[in-house]
Design a protein around this motif. Structure first.
Motif: not given
Length: 196
Positions: A45-54, A92-98, A180-185
């Motif tokens: 699982y890929l965890h993407d946390i986009l920086y958006d100033y907030s 990236m993780t083997e499970g869904k949790a951050l 728009f700041t977090y997605f998990r694939v």
């Protein structure tokens, strides 16, 4: 004369056999190739946390490196940001949790994605999965289109270390989205060419 040509044929055969065997052996490993059954499978699982100033810079793992273009603001639906490029260094993780520490994970995805559609969310990925654990060391290199569909495939185009010259496919499915700041694939990776 016949003995000499027979000897030449034997030498040519030995050279040919050694060339063929060296083509399937690298770094002391043998090539396993199958188009029916994968030689290796894994789910990450890929965890993407986009920086958006907030959000916090401490927990952001990706950043847009281009501003919205005039074309994207003139013709794109709000939020699709056609032409934006994002660079990431995602855990990236083997499970869904951050993971507890976003910076100290044994598996990371490093690369970029380009938002490439004006009227829908669609991207093009190019990245490496970096393995640094007791189980695996090395990289897998992936690239391909990431359209807005339930599942999509991108190519595994190579690798290094434990994944030396690996080839295969990664089936992606979006597992979670928060604004728009977090997605998990979810990535189901199947390698069809492996050196073992």
């Amino acid at each position: 004369m016949a003995t000499r040509s027979k000897a030449s044929l034997i030498v040519a055969a030995i050279v040919l056999v050694s060339l063929l065997s060296s083509a399937t052996v690298a770094h002391g490993r043998r090539l396993v190739r199958s188009y029916d059954e994968p030689c290796m499978e894994m789910r990450l699982y890929l965890h993407d946390i986009l920086y958006d100033y907030s959000n916090s810079t401490a927990n952001s793992t990706s950043a847009a490196v281009t501003k919205p273009t005039a074309l994207s603001t003139a013709v794109s639906n709000p939020g699709y940001f056609f032409g934006r490029m994002v660079v990431f260094n995602d855990p990236m993780t083997e499970g869904k949790a951050l993971p507890p520490s976003l910076e100290e994970t044994a598996v990371r995805a490093q690369g970029l994605y380009l938002l490439d559609k004006k009227d829908d969310f669609s991207a093009w990925f190019a990245f490496s999965i970096m393995f640094n654990s007791t189980e695996h060391r090395g990289t897998l290199n992936l690239m391909g289109a990431d359209p807005n569909t339930a599942t999509r495939d991108i190519s595994v185009v190579g690798g290094s270390g434990d994944f030396f010259m690996s080839r295969g496919v990664a089936t992606l499915s979006t597992s979670a989205v928060e604004g728009f700041t977090y997605f998990r694939v979810q990535m189901d990776i199947k390698l069809y060419e492996c050196y073992v």
